[in-house]
Motif scaffolding. Sequence first.
Motif: not given
Length: 190
Positions: A21-41
Amino acid sequence: PPRSTLFPYTTLFRSAEGHLVIIDQHAAHERIYFEQLTRRGPQVRQASQRLLLPETLDLNFQEADILRSLLPSFEAVGMEIEPFSGNTFAVKSLPAFLAGKPAAPVIAEVLEKTAEIGVAAGTERIVEESLMVMACHGAIRAHRRLSREEIRHLLDQMDACETPSTCPHGRPTWIRWSVRFLEKAFRRIV
């Protein structure tokens, strides 16, 4: 468990099933931040870091007009921006995950995206695009080597995401190759 760093922006490891498994750490971290931002409302203000010295932005008329309309949206994500003089604005605080990074490139990209899609696209779409830009600017960058603990933390955070397989822009966050695929690639089997 993580095995090694393959490229400046990826992490390579072997899964429990024996896949590579190869993870694009930038893309993964971007997804994490995006969901954290949108989850808070939008009604919940994000944690922010007050700047010791405000960062000023000199904008053209169109950019200043767009920014004025987006000020409440920026405030909702922890970015305090105030009109300073004419088309100049003062950035007084940033979301905590953007602390230590210049505000101008983030704001410039948000304004560019907004001009591109048009204010008529609606506040919801503009806010979503803005959050994507902020998540991208706040995410781990290429050439940043992660420790084992940081990799584990990134993987745990990915597990908590609703859509862990792609970044907010739709790029994959990881790819997986089976042992069979690798054996075929190395011509060990037909």
